[in-house]
Design an enzyme around this catalytic site. Structure first.
Site, PDB file in Angstrom:
ATOM      1  N   ASP A   1     -10.810 -11.327  11.411  1.00  0.00           N
ATOM      2  CA  ASP A   1      -9.444 -11.465  11.138  1.00  0.00           C
ATOM      3  C   ASP A   1      -7.912 -11.671  11.339  1.00  0.00           C
ATOM      4  OD1 ASP A   1      -8.700 -11.748   7.760  1.00  0.00           O
ATOM      5  OD2 ASP A   1      -8.663  -9.408   8.063  1.00  0.00           O
TER       6      ASP A   1
ATOM      7  N   ASP B   1       1.497   1.709   3.273  1.00  0.00           N
ATOM      8  CA  ASP B   1       2.872   0.987   4.061  1.00  0.00           C
ATOM      9  C   ASP B   1       4.478   1.371   3.011  1.00  0.00           C
ATOM     10  OD1 ASP B   1       1.137  -0.411   4.582  1.00  0.00           O
ATOM     11  OD2 ASP B   1       1.145  -1.874   2.565  1.00  0.00           O
TER      12      ASP B   1
ATOM     13  N   HIS C   1       1.192  -1.373  -0.166  1.00  0.00           N
ATOM     14  CA  HIS C   1       0.201   0.050  -0.460  1.00  0.00           C
ATOM     15  C   HIS C   1       0.856   1.494   0.024  1.00  0.00           C
ATOM     16  CE1 HIS C   1      -2.433  -2.661   2.657  1.00  0.00           C
ATOM     17  NE2 HIS C   1      -3.512  -2.001   2.012  1.00  0.00           N
TER      18      HIS C   1
ATOM     19  N   ASP D   1      -1.239 -12.279   2.920  1.00  0.00           N
ATOM     20  CA  ASP D   1      -1.712 -10.976   3.715  1.00  0.00           C
ATOM     21  C   ASP D   1      -1.648 -11.561   4.976  1.00  0.00           C
ATOM     22  OD1 ASP D   1      -3.387  -8.884   4.504  1.00  0.00           O
ATOM     23  OD2 ASP D   1      -4.455  -8.965   3.329  1.00  0.00           O
TER      24      ASP D   1
ATOM     25  N   ASP E   1      -4.753 -13.860  -1.535  1.00  0.00           N
ATOM     26  CA  ASP E   1      -4.239 -13.983  -0.357  1.00  0.00           C
ATOM     27  C   ASP E   1      -4.451 -15.445   0.030  1.00  0.00           C
ATOM     28  OD1 ASP E   1      -4.048 -11.337  -0.872  1.00  0.00           O
ATOM     29  OD2 ASP E   1      -5.137  -9.969   0.579  1.00  0.00           O
TER      30      ASP E   1
ATOM     31  N   GLU F   1      -9.107 -13.981  -0.185  1.00  0.00           N
ATOM     32  CA  GLU F   1      -9.211 -13.654   0.615  1.00  0.00           C
ATOM     33  C   GLU F   1      -9.092 -15.451   1.472  1.00  0.00           C
ATOM     34  OE1 GLU F   1      -6.710 -10.965   3.165  1.00  0.00           O
ATOM     35  OE2 GLU F   1      -7.878 -12.132   5.080  1.00  0.00           O
TER      36      GLU F   1
ATOM     37  N   GLU G   1     -11.151  -7.212  -3.763  1.00  0.00           N
ATOM     38  CA  GLU G   1     -10.970  -8.018  -2.125  1.00  0.00           C
ATOM     39  C   GLU G   1     -11.834  -8.084  -1.433  1.00  0.00           C
ATOM     40  OE1 GLU G   1      -6.563  -7.760  -0.639  1.00  0.00           O
ATOM     41  OE2 GLU G   1      -8.043  -9.129   1.552  1.00  0.00           O
TER      42      GLU G   1
ATOM     43  N   HIS H   1     -10.658 -13.894   4.342  1.00  0.00           N
ATOM     44  CA  HIS H   1     -12.134 -13.295   3.950  1.00  0.00           C
ATOM     45  C   HIS H   1     -13.586 -13.966   3.840  1.00  0.00           C
ATOM     46  CE1 HIS H   1      -9.591  -9.346   3.577  1.00  0.00           C
ATOM     47  NE2 HIS H   1      -9.509 -10.138   4.511  1.00  0.00           N
TER      48      HIS H   1
HETATM   49 CO    CO Z   1      -6.252  -9.725   1.714  1.00  0.00          CO
HETATM   50 CO    CO Z   2      -7.163 -10.513   6.066  1.00  0.00          CO
END
Ligand code: CO
Ligand code: CO
Ligand code: CO
Ligand code: CO
Ligand code: CO
Ligand code: CO
Ligand code: CO
Ligand code: CO
Lengths: 436, 436, 436, 436
Positions: free
Chosen positions: A307, A104, A101, A339, A296, A268, A232, A271
């Protein structure tokens, strides 16, 4: 700034399944040929900047536990040190890809202009890192969720100025991703949702989000970015409900706004399970609807409803996902991104390496299992045979639109149809999976 | 067959909030005018045939607990007795609508022909009941899930003959619904899903289902049925995963198969919560996407992960749903159906009446609360004001497609935008809701 | 330091149900007599220091959103300002109690000694605040979860020095609570659990925790503290699993270590639901087993699997809990504490007040409903009548141990017992609850 | 009655991991020595009567799908045929144990006397089957949940006559179990809970249940039964909440009623996960509190919130449980029972065999993995080393009660303790587990 950071750790070697060196691969062997392609080229593993280099071991009930030199303050100097650590880590681990990102990699300040200069400097260093190491950018993304301006959403904010700010961030990172040769651009809508419907105009917010994504797609084409735009999905957290809840919800959204040919999914594992699905389900859904993009690969904890973003350690889960992915032609621009966070108690640099090694070995074992699944053809053959009735005769007529409801009613009535069930053989198939 | 069945219970009267007669309404007053319309015409309450007259009090760990004369055997004679009980119940309760599956009202036998005669006789009696009592048919539906032929799906079965059988059942009930003046036709895909992906070709099954629904829509038009075709989402149970998982999943499906103008949703409270959503969410989603049809107003238990199908008793939940529904123009062909079971320990006829009375009173209180919400305009006004920025200037330009991502990036950069957050006022709004 | 902090907000008045002033009570009327006792004395409402004054609006995906002068840095000066804000808030809101952790009220430094001086200064100011305002301390507690030293537990840490550090913190706050006239002392074991069983010796950790609690109880008696020691159950978060999972788990623990007469429960609504229970269940369990102590009355979100710590807004839930509590004699040393956060978007001081007002009004409505439940005796009467068979004859013989299994087998066999079920009347009772 | 029932299936052979015969064992090799004991003697596998021979493939939304001769009607004749099928199945599968409820094996009628004669005849045949085949009874149990008399509980029923009826059933099956050489007696309280607290006196019901269990224990001793009395925890389903919710809840209960030395646990994987725990957690808890008894090794579906009772297929889960069990000395009177159903679509006799074969192979692989875990000592060694500080010095003083809270406070303060965290190495340990 050229001092080695992970001092006691060298290049992680492959030592094979008999090794008990915790800092070696047992299964991940990049050059091993699997179904005609190198393992590395199948898995396209990526390390993420945020959890691996930025997260300090904080949780909602506790302060950071890690002790990493570059985390002391959010300065450009530390950002440069972090970048150095990142590339050293990529090289030592031997991964082909990374993700980031904007927030980041550099201090972004309070205005777009404040972030520009820092990002420019970092882009320069990143370019050099890429050139030097050969590690590539799997995807870039903009952080539209941490700053307080985004507390009520980015694209779905009640304030159009926030939308404009988000647009500026995305344009900037999309362009940077393009210049750096990134293969995808990801959007995760962590604040694109609601905390309460009482203050929310859902239709309006979805229209705003549809407009935003259309603009991103248009910008991608304008600048000549040929990578893939990915969404995502995540059902909730940080908000009560997010508009990109799961693969099917995003599918509806993309079709409503005419974007289903332009945008694909970054799925992900964690998720998927937070949304009440198996990861395998989300993969199969994406493939069935031409939405597969990237992954992910971090998992959740089956007993915890948030999460946890843990490194994968279940090779059977990986194998079943890879079985679907490979059967659908394998990854193209996508990859497997970690991730994933080490646990808050895993405070040593060794933990960071071992976590990634374990994740990569899990993927490798999953790949080798999927190779065997595909190799013997038993799973696919079973399914083909089960639906054989749909490829000819009555089934084919139905699918081709040659029979109306009335036609079928007449058929069923006149022929006195009494269809007999056949076993679904679930336990046989589960046993079979355990043989790979 | 003309003996009274619920002998000690007469017509349920309205006695008002001061009454403590458990067999009287306290809040449900059909002729009371609410926002210019009779309460009955707002709520369009329906009793369902299956749970109220067919379910014997069985669960997965226990035998039936009820003692109802018509449940002794699945004969036409008992079906007639059940029909008599049903119309007596409708009249005594004073509801305007009912719903049924083919399998609820008559023995269907093993072939289409076997069911035809029984259904014909029942249709005749149902016609007479409707004419005599004025109670109308909200919707009909075909049971494509209980018989073993459907164990692997109806439309999504690997065997095309099962698809044909299902088509015959649906054609028959759709026509019967049409003749009886039914206002909707519902499809609930309890077996249209999978128990394991290992034996499932998801894409193929979704194509089969898409084809099936298209045929149903075509048949509706062919026979001149002007009611609404509805899909009832449910995420799982009886299967591991059902393809009509929630409103958004069905939305994706309808758009993919070009059915989004033809089919709407029958949303159930219990299915919403099983899918990880609030009921209010599903209602708002349906409205935002032009999919609102009808409602099964039975709730689940927040601690139990299966379909408990309990009568509604939370007036605030009802009020928030009704606030959205009325704000969107109110029900048209839809209604509020009690797809609800009394608890297995509620073995008396009185329990059946009290359960429905409580449910109707809950809806009535919810309606009166929603009337006040709409009346003072505070909730809607708050939301309108919150998004005011989108109705002019920058916001309007964005939504109208007059700004590109680049334009906004330039704007944000050059003007040094620093958007300031405003309180979302969630607690204020929650307090406000508690005042109605 | 004597400037007013919440400048535009005065003492919150009671204005009654017809008021629509968001900064007034509609239902909470401290002096109103309910079942012979003032409402305030029934509810014993407390504000918590941590969420209300310390939490900056941060979540796992975003930075703080609030703008509060005393949150800029963790200094003694800011701690003093925060204390000033706290007492101003208590007075303006008109609550009788507050709660705190050591780490909320003063910087604790890295050693026990570093914290001592800061706490001493704060205790002095707190003493003055209590004396000036009459607001009292419901309970104190030590934060054994935020500092990295506690990442693997306090009492259950693999390192005995961490146990000793925790002991020193608890001894210090227990003594401070005693000096300040606190009525309870609470232990919440946020890190007393595990992230993975792979590195955990559960039996050893439980023995450590048992030893710790025994020492706390012994210390309480030694210093003459006559308040109640309370454990606050929570199933998980921050760890994967916490040893004080729910009321029953703590019950087992207390009995195993011989503490069931010394320690009671501080039950939180949100922790009950995270553990898969209704709050009413946890209340009933605590009462049935003589463990009722105090309550954290903040709720969760039914769709979110983490501790959202929201203000209560469901008066029926409050009423049912209060019905049990009042039926068991009402609160003694305990109270209703708002361990509740405003939402991250509720950034204004007004939000903080409105949230607490709404919570107190909810409790007040719940209390008035419980008063009516108790007043008409219908709920209790139903239950008494249902179990009447156990107060005499066969039932009384069984409970008194006058019948063996053989005796009963003989009875059932020889008398040809055929017990007949009676309706549980669940829907009737649910309707009844909706009438209060 | 002596005709072969599973005609096309012979004795299931062990063919080893290279076999792809779905009707052979790949891993389960009864005579293989593992840690000094035969595999069969470690695992003590049992087949259950109810799911394997009685359940007809019904679910809450569908009729039975199986076609088994003895399921046509609940007659003694069919019960005899079922018994024949059962022993033929046990022998062909090669399991050492089975389990049954009274209601599984014979029609029980409406009075105790009606069941007596049928059970006597079946006991005779069961005795002959045991003698002939060598297959033994792991445990017996009474069905106190299916008949409508039990709809409001067995021991916890508001009607003491139901308690007496339950007592008669339990006495009868306990005695039968004793005569047949059964090694345990199990109580599962499927109706010992509540559907709503509104009609429930929890304290009274728990006292009734406590009394019941005490009577069972007393009867066991009276008749000289030396097997183990076991309670099987389950959190919910069929009721909203069951009093034997999980291991910890039962632990509390047993201690409250003074039964913790007399009764142990029969833990089921699916019930663990329904209660929000990993199976490994429940195993570790039981061991840490001296409650380990026996196991129902059937799993749930991670996405479905009800008791799916599937055959185990996760060898890592089995291995971690077995690691704890073997480390605690292994099974004594307990075993691994398949309280598992084939899926409703698995309608063939082959499916029944393959399901059990897969489950036994999974247990076998888990055992071999656990053997390696124990063999290299790495997991246990890590834990021992992690807690080394508690075996001497400060830690030992604390545990032995030689330090008070004050002592430790003084120590921490005076020595300026600054305990330093050490990595918990979770990822290393997870990687390690994946190596076995
Ligand atoms: Co992710
Ligand atoms: Co996550
Ligand atoms: Co339902
Ligand atoms: Co429904
Ligand atoms: Co909490
Ligand atoms: Co709390
Ligand atoms: Co089970
Ligand atoms: Co079981």
């Amino acid at each position: 700034m050229t001092t080695e950071i992970f001092k006691n750790i060298g290049r992680i070697p492959f030592k094979g399944p008999d090794s008990d060196d915790p800092l070696a691969f047992r299964d991940y062997e990049p050059d091993r040929m699997v179904l005609g392609k190198r393992m590395e080229d199948h898995l396209r593993v990526a390390v993420c900047w945020w959890h691996t280099f930025c997260w300090p071991g904080v949780d909602m009930f506790g302060a950071g536990t890690f002790d990493r030199s570059w985390q002391a303050a959010d300065t450009l100097e530390n950002a440069e040190l972090k970048l150095q650590a990142a590339f050293e880590f990529f090289e030592k681990l031997g991964v082909p890809y990374f993700c980031f990102h904007d927030a980041d990699v550099a201090p972004l300040g309070e205005t777009i202009a404040e972030g520009d200069a820092n990002l420019a400097r970092i882009e320069e260093l990143m370019r050099a890192g890429i050139d030097r190491t050969g590690v590539k950018l799997l995807w870039g993304t903009a952080n539209l969720f941490s700053h307080r301006r985004y507390m009520a959403g980015g694209a779905t904010n009640p304030d159009p100025e926030v939308f404009a700010f988000a647009a500026a961030q995305v344009a900037r990172v999309l362009e940077m991703t393009h210049r750096l040769g990134g293969e995808n651009y990801v959007l995760w809508g962590g604040r694109e949702g609601y905390d309460t419907l009482l203050n929310t105009d859902m239709k309006r917010e979805m229209d705003q989000l549809g407009r935003f994504l259309s603009m991103v797609v248009e910008h991608k084409h304008r600048i000549g970015f040929t990578g893939t735009i990915l969404i995502e999905p995540k059902p909730m957290e940080p908000t009560k409900h997010q508009y990109d809840h799961d693969a099917a919800t995003v599918h509806a959204f993309l079709r409503k706004y005419g974007l289903e040919k332009e945008i694909r999914l970054n799925l992900e594992v964690n998720h998927a399970t937070l949304a009440g699905h198996s990861f395998e389900h989300e993969v199969a859904y994406a493939i069935a609807n031409d939405l597969m993009g990237s992954f992910d690969i971090n998992r959740g904890d089956p007993q915890n409803g948030w999460d946890t973003d843990q490194f994968p350690n279940d090779d059977r889960e990986a194998a079943l996902a890879l079985f679907h992915i490979l059967s659908a032609g394998g990854l193209t621009s996508g990859g497997f991104n970690f991730d994933a966070k080490v646990r808050r108690q895993s405070i040593d640099a060794e933990d960071l390496f071992m976590a990634h090694i374990g994740g990569m070995d899990t993927l490798a074992r999953g790949l080798l299992m999927a190779e065997r699944m595909i190799g013997d053809g038993k799973l696919a053959g079973f399914v083909t045979e089960r639906y054989a009735g749909w490829t000819q005769g009555l089934g084919a007529d139905i699918l081709a639109g040659r029979s109306s409801l009335s036609d079928l009613a007449t058929l069923a009535r006149d022929q006195g149809l009494k269809p007999q069930p056949r076993s679904g053989r679930q336990e046989y198939l589960e046993n079979l999976v355990n043989r790979y």
